[in-house]
Write an enzyme that holds these catalytic residues in place. Structure first.
Site, PDB file in Angstrom:
ATOM      1  CG  ASP A 144      -1.606   7.756  -0.071  1.00 28.03           C
ATOM      2  OD1 ASP A 144      -0.439   8.017  -0.419  1.00 28.03           O
ATOM      3  OD2 ASP A 144      -2.604   8.035  -0.767  1.00 28.03           O
TER       4      ASP A 144
ATOM      5  CG  ASP B  24      -1.714   1.201   1.427  1.00 28.39           C
ATOM      6  OD1 ASP B  24      -2.435   1.576   0.479  1.00 28.39           O
ATOM      7  OD2 ASP B  24      -1.635   1.815   2.508  1.00 28.39           O
TER       8      ASP B  24
END
Length: 160
Positions: A23, A21
């Site tokens: 953010d 991932d």
């Protein structure tokens, strides 16, 4: 709008892959991050990614970016920010092969938004992946962890 990819390094090797991932995992999660002035990379995640890269894993970013679909920032602004993330990681010794992102709003019901597996399927169509040896890294169990469970892969959660 459909699932979008940015491929930085193409290879023909079958490799274990870290699907990570962006953010909140690689960089500080600010509301709808898209300004390079807001970019703050987490050193602990860099260390984790360098560890896996050193063991021969490919690094691929998978990220939901509903700010595009909501009109908070453009595709061009997203690409500029994402390139900044990837270039900063490269400066720190982490080579990202690609970024796959979902630009849709959550209410659009697309197949690419995590924790759905659409982004991973796109990556599997572009890269030869040893999926059985791969894993997901993220900051949210309800999204990234569920993505890992949907794929039958291990999940490593990071918190900052």
């Amino acid at each position: 709008m459909e699932t979008v990819r940015i491929i930085y390094v193409r290879d023909n090797q079958t490799l274990k892959t870290v699907f990570v991932d962006r953010d909140g995992t690689i960089n500080r999660d600010c509301p709808y991050c898209h300004e390079l002035d807001d970019l703050q990379i987490y050193d602990d995640t860099v260390g984790i990614l360098k560890h896996y890269q050193g063991k021969g894993y490919r690094i691929i970013i998978v990220t939901n970016q509903s700010g595009i679909g909501r009109g908070y920032f453009s595709m061009e602004e997203f690409r500029r920010f994402n390139d900044g993330v990837v270039n900063r990681l490269l400066d720190l010794g982490v080579k990202v092969s690609a970024t796959y992102f979902c630009p849709h709003r959550p209410d659009e019901g697309c197949s690419c938004r995590k924790p759905g597996i659409g982004l991973i399927n796109e990556a599997l169509s572009d890269f030869r992946v040893d999926i059985g040896g791969s894993l997901v890294i993220g900051d949210r169990d309800d999204v990234d962890g569920q993505l890992a469970r949907n794929l039958g892969l291990p999940f490593r959660i990071v918190s900052h």
